[in-house]
Design a protein around this motif. Structure first.
Motif, PDB file in Angstrom:
ATOM      1  N   SER A 100       1.573  66.810  36.661  1.00  0.00           N
ATOM      2  CA  SER A 100       1.084  66.204  35.423  1.00  0.00           C
ATOM      3  C   SER A 100       2.199  65.347  34.835  1.00  0.00           C
ATOM      4  CB  SER A 100       0.673  67.273  34.417  1.00  0.00           C
ATOM      5  OG  SER A 100       1.825  67.974  33.947  1.00  0.00           O
ATOM      6  N   ALA A 101       1.836  64.347  34.046  1.00  0.00           N
ATOM      7  CA  ALA A 101       2.862  63.521  33.403  1.00  0.00           C
ATOM      8  C   ALA A 101       3.768  64.382  32.528  1.00  0.00           C
ATOM      9  CB  ALA A 101       2.195  62.421  32.571  1.00  0.00           C
ATOM     10  N   ARG A 102       3.172  65.342  31.859  1.00  0.00           N
ATOM     11  CA  ARG A 102       3.967  66.228  31.004  1.00  0.00           C
ATOM     12  C   ARG A 102       5.028  66.959  31.807  1.00  0.00           C
ATOM     13  NH1 ARG A 102       2.252  70.989  26.718  1.00  0.00           N
ATOM     14  NH2 ARG A 102       3.845  72.486  27.358  1.00  0.00           N
ATOM     15  N   HIS A 103       4.619  67.546  32.955  1.00  0.00           N
ATOM     16  CA  HIS A 103       5.581  68.347  33.715  1.00  0.00           C
ATOM     17  C   HIS A 103       6.610  67.470  34.418  1.00  0.00           C
ATOM     18  CE1 HIS A 103       7.360  71.636  35.817  1.00  0.00           C
ATOM     19  NE2 HIS A 103       7.054  71.131  37.000  1.00  0.00           N
ATOM     20  N   ILE A 104       6.206  66.324  34.929  1.00  0.00           N
ATOM     21  CA  ILE A 104       7.151  65.442  35.605  1.00  0.00           C
ATOM     22  C   ILE A 104       8.281  65.057  34.653  1.00  0.00           C
ATOM     23  CG2 ILE A 104       7.450  63.101  36.511  1.00  0.00           C
ATOM     24  CD1 ILE A 104       4.678  63.377  37.818  1.00  0.00           C
ATOM     25  N   ILE A 105       7.931  64.630  33.446  1.00  0.00           N
ATOM     26  CA  ILE A 105       8.943  64.178  32.492  1.00  0.00           C
ATOM     27  C   ILE A 105       9.790  65.340  32.002  1.00  0.00           C
ATOM     28  CG2 ILE A 105       9.258  63.159  30.207  1.00  0.00           C
ATOM     29  CD1 ILE A 105       6.729  61.434  30.858  1.00  0.00           C
ATOM     30  N   ALA A 106       9.153  66.468  31.677  1.00  0.00           N
ATOM     31  CA  ALA A 106       9.908  67.630  31.213  1.00  0.00           C
ATOM     32  C   ALA A 106      10.832  68.166  32.306  1.00  0.00           C
ATOM     33  CB  ALA A 106       8.946  68.727  30.748  1.00  0.00           C
ATOM     34  N   SER A 107      10.342  68.183  33.550  1.00  0.00           N
ATOM     35  CA  SER A 107      11.143  68.683  34.664  1.00  0.00           C
ATOM     36  C   SER A 107      12.355  67.789  34.896  1.00  0.00           C
ATOM     37  CB  SER A 107      10.297  68.758  35.929  1.00  0.00           C
ATOM     38  OG  SER A 107      11.043  69.240  37.014  1.00  0.00           O
ATOM     39  N   CYS A 108      12.167  66.486  34.792  1.00  0.00           N
ATOM     40  CA  CYS A 108      13.295  65.572  34.948  1.00  0.00           C
ATOM     41  C   CYS A 108      14.355  65.843  33.891  1.00  0.00           C
ATOM     42  CB  CYS A 108      12.804  64.131  34.846  1.00  0.00           C
ATOM     43  SG  CYS A 108      14.125  62.901  34.979  1.00  0.00           S
ATOM     44  N   GLU A 109      13.954  66.006  32.656  1.00  0.00           N
ATOM     45  CA  GLU A 109      14.919  66.283  31.582  1.00  0.00           C
ATOM     46  C   GLU A 109      15.667  67.582  31.846  1.00  0.00           C
ATOM     47  OE1 GLU A 109      15.692  64.222  29.341  1.00  0.00           O
ATOM     48  OE2 GLU A 109      13.990  62.858  29.097  1.00  0.00           O
ATOM     49  N   ASP A 110      14.956  68.606  32.301  1.00  0.00           N
ATOM     50  CA  ASP A 110      15.595  69.896  32.593  1.00  0.00           C
ATOM     51  C   ASP A 110      16.589  69.759  33.743  1.00  0.00           C
ATOM     52  OD1 ASP A 110      14.146  71.125  30.595  1.00  0.00           O
ATOM     53  OD2 ASP A 110      12.612  71.931  31.948  1.00  0.00           O
ATOM     54  N   SER A 111      16.210  69.020  34.784  1.00  0.00           N
ATOM     55  CA  SER A 111      17.112  68.846  35.925  1.00  0.00           C
ATOM     56  C   SER A 111      18.353  68.069  35.525  1.00  0.00           C
ATOM     57  CB  SER A 111      16.384  68.120  37.072  1.00  0.00           C
ATOM     58  OG  SER A 111      15.438  68.971  37.685  1.00  0.00           O
ATOM     59  N   LEU A 112      18.197  67.026  34.719  1.00  0.00           N
ATOM     60  CA  LEU A 112      19.352  66.261  34.251  1.00  0.00           C
ATOM     61  C   LEU A 112      20.328  67.152  33.498  1.00  0.00           C
ATOM     62  CD1 LEU A 112      17.559  63.024  32.998  1.00  0.00           C
ATOM     63  CD2 LEU A 112      19.063  63.202  34.983  1.00  0.00           C
ATOM     64  N   ARG A 113      19.801  68.041  32.663  1.00  0.00           N
ATOM     65  CA  ARG A 113      20.658  68.947  31.902  1.00  0.00           C
ATOM     66  C   ARG A 113      21.405  69.902  32.821  1.00  0.00           C
ATOM     67  NH1 ARG A 113      19.234  73.769  30.851  1.00  0.00           N
ATOM     68  NH2 ARG A 113      17.006  73.285  30.997  1.00  0.00           N
ATOM     69  N   ARG A 114      20.697  70.494  33.775  1.00  0.00           N
ATOM     70  CA  ARG A 114      21.339  71.447  34.687  1.00  0.00           C
ATOM     71  C   ARG A 114      22.362  70.743  35.582  1.00  0.00           C
ATOM     72  NH1 ARG A 114      15.873  73.872  34.834  1.00  0.00           N
ATOM     73  NH2 ARG A 114      15.351  72.439  36.540  1.00  0.00           N
ATOM     74  N   LEU A 115      22.042  69.545  36.024  1.00  0.00           N
ATOM     75  CA  LEU A 115      22.918  68.814  36.940  1.00  0.00           C
ATOM     76  C   LEU A 115      24.067  68.114  36.224  1.00  0.00           C
ATOM     77  CD1 LEU A 115      20.065  67.295  39.122  1.00  0.00           C
ATOM     78  CD2 LEU A 115      21.878  68.790  40.002  1.00  0.00           C
ATOM     79  N   THR A 117      24.165  65.298  34.587  1.00  0.00           N
ATOM     80  CA  THR A 117      24.199  63.891  34.968  1.00  0.00           C
ATOM     81  C   THR A 117      23.208  63.113  34.120  1.00  0.00           C
ATOM     82  OG1 THR A 117      24.044  62.356  36.849  1.00  0.00           O
ATOM     83  CG2 THR A 117      22.441  64.137  36.779  1.00  0.00           C
ATOM     84  N   ASP A 118      23.363  61.797  34.103  1.00  0.00           N
ATOM     85  CA  ASP A 118      22.476  60.946  33.332  1.00  0.00           C
ATOM     86  C   ASP A 118      21.332  60.381  34.170  1.00  0.00           C
ATOM     87  OD1 ASP A 118      24.009  61.206  30.991  1.00  0.00           O
ATOM     88  OD2 ASP A 118      25.365  59.602  31.628  1.00  0.00           O
ATOM     89  N   TRP A 119      21.438  60.527  35.501  1.00  0.00           N
ATOM     90  CA  TRP A 119      20.403  59.946  36.344  1.00  0.00           C
ATOM     91  C   TRP A 119      20.224  60.740  37.637  1.00  0.00           C
ATOM     92  CZ3 TRP A 119      25.415  58.524  36.989  1.00  0.00           C
ATOM     93  CH2 TRP A 119      25.861  58.255  38.286  1.00  0.00           C
ATOM     94  N   ILE A 120      19.035  60.650  38.183  1.00  0.00           N
ATOM     95  CA  ILE A 120      18.690  61.225  39.485  1.00  0.00           C
ATOM     96  C   ILE A 120      18.390  60.050  40.411  1.00  0.00           C
ATOM     97  CG2 ILE A 120      16.960  62.575  40.750  1.00  0.00           C
ATOM     98  CD1 ILE A 120      16.557  64.132  38.033  1.00  0.00           C
ATOM     99  N   ASP A 121      19.057  60.002  41.543  1.00  0.00           N
ATOM    100  CA  ASP A 121      18.846  58.880  42.451  1.00  0.00           C
ATOM    101  C   ASP A 121      17.485  58.936  43.130  1.00  0.00           C
ATOM    102  OD1 ASP A 121      21.511  57.416  42.456  1.00  0.00           O
ATOM    103  OD2 ASP A 121      22.153  59.472  42.865  1.00  0.00           O
ATOM    104  N   LEU A 122      17.065  60.126  43.549  1.00  0.00           N
ATOM    105  CA  LEU A 122      15.815  60.277  44.288  1.00  0.00           C
ATOM    106  C   LEU A 122      15.044  61.468  43.722  1.00  0.00           C
ATOM    107  CD1 LEU A 122      14.069  59.308  46.689  1.00  0.00           C
ATOM    108  CD2 LEU A 122      15.352  60.913  48.137  1.00  0.00           C
ATOM    109  N   PHE A 123      13.998  61.187  42.955  1.00  0.00           N
ATOM    110  CA  PHE A 123      13.188  62.229  42.327  1.00  0.00           C
ATOM    111  C   PHE A 123      11.964  62.430  43.203  1.00  0.00           C
ATOM    112  CE2 PHE A 123      10.945  63.719  38.235  1.00  0.00           C
ATOM    113  CZ  PHE A 123      11.547  64.967  38.303  1.00  0.00           C
ATOM    114  N   GLN A 124      11.891  63.599  43.862  1.00  0.00           N
ATOM    115  CA  GLN A 124      10.902  63.833  44.906  1.00  0.00           C
ATOM    116  C   GLN A 124       9.809  64.792  44.452  1.00  0.00           C
ATOM    117  OE1 GLN A 124      13.667  64.203  48.772  1.00  0.00           O
ATOM    118  NE2 GLN A 124      14.592  64.978  46.896  1.00  0.00           N
TER     119      GLN A 124
END
Length: 328
Positions: A100-115, A117-124
């Motif tokens: 879902s758009a909600r989960h994709i965006i929320a998951s990206c924010e969570d991954s950025l925080r854990r990693l 970093t400010d960016w993910i090169d390849l979001f799969q």
């Protein structure tokens, strides 16, 4: 280290991708950091993880481990092409999984925080979500790429028609779409040769094989079992496949012995030789295993050896892509 383009993009990645499924789980934090440093020192600039990895401790743990490695500085984050994933459940709540758009965006924010970093090169996309329309998926991915939080989008475990459908939808939006596909691919499991790899070649999508040694089965499993040193190869997919493919594995280890080559290196060299493959995802637990995988990049298998491997581990159907593999 040789570098290759990631599919049809201009991005350059190492010809092997360092998978992190074992980091922090089968290898401790300091050992994992040391392994990452050795890989980077050898020129491996492609690192793959997932938001769910580390679930044996807690989901997100492996991303946090990578974040602490990046935080050590020395240009680690700037040198690495970093891939992570979204779709698998992160909790029991209904909107904490899928595409879902909600989960994709929320998951990206969570991954950025854990990693860290400010960016993910390849979001799969870890798996296809049959309930998510591609208009919704691409809207979310366009939002993230527009913000600069994601550079490229990839897929994993997709069927050939999923890749085609996704790409045609992206083209209608003037969006780059999928640039890579992670699929299980090795001598034992060759189903992707039928339709997934042909679809990837047609659309300029990089093929990133995961489990190139089938969970250790092709890494000298029988020898290790006889020596009492088997770990991963005595568990899971490797142990299950050994019951069915023992004769082929015996022949395979014999062939490798005749070549004077380590089975793990031969198995990895075979995957790297396949049409459409960009970089296999390796999952070493130690520096020794990492260096063995890097030696495989220098192996070139002869036509006779490739033919012998096809006899031991035949392709699906009549071989090659569909429909020729089954229709004529």
């Amino acid at each position: 280290m040789r570098y290759v383009r990631l599919g049809r993009t201009a991005l350059e990645v190492s010809e092997v991708c360092l998978g992190t499924l074992n980091l922090g789980v089968r290898a401790g934090e300091e050992e994992s950091h040391a392994l990452l440093d050795v890989a980077l020192g050898h020129g491996v600039n492609f690192v793959d993880t997932a938001n769910q990895y580390g679930w044996q401790k807690y989901k997100g743990y492996t991303e946090e481990l990578l974040g602490s490695w990046f935080a050590r500085g020395g240009g680690r984050r700037e040198k690495v092409v970093l891939g992570t994933k979204v779709a698998n459940p992160m909790s029991d709540w209904p909107n904490d999984s899928g595409l879902s758009a909600r989960h994709i965006i929320a998951s990206c924010e969570d991954s950025l925080r854990r990693l860290r970093t400010d960016w993910i090169d390849l979001f799969q996309m870890h798996h296809v979500d049959r309930h998510a329309p591609w208009e919704e998926v691409w809207q979310a991915m366009e939002h993230l790429t527009g913000q600069g939080k994601v550079r490229y989008v990839g897929s994993s475990n997709f069927a050939g028609w999923h890749i085609a459908e996704a790409q045609e939808s992206a083209v209608r939006r003037n969006f780059l779409g999928i640039v890579s596909e992670q699929s299980v691919y090795n001598l034992v499991t060759r189903h992707v040769e039928l339709e997934v790899i042909p679809a990837c070649v047609r659309y300029g999508v990089a093929v990133l094989p995961w489990s190139p040694l089938h969970g250790g089965l092709l890494g000298g499993a029988l020898r290790k079992l006889s020596e009492g040193t088997a770990m991963k190869s005595s568990q899971g997919r490797a142990a299950e496949a050994l019951r069915t493919h023992r004769g082929a594995v015996e022949g395979y280890e014999g062939l490798c012995a005749d070549l004077g080559a380590d089975p793990a290196e031969v198995g990895l060299a075979w995957v790297m030789s396949r049409p459409g493959v960009t970089a296999p995802v390796i999952g070493p637990r130690s520096v020794e295993q990492l260096e063995g995988a890097l030696r495989a990049t220098r192996i070139r298998l002869t036509d006779d050896v490739l033919a012998a491997l096809d006899v031991l581990f035949p392709p699906v159907g009549k071989g090659g892509p569909g429909p020729e593999a089954w229709a004529w």
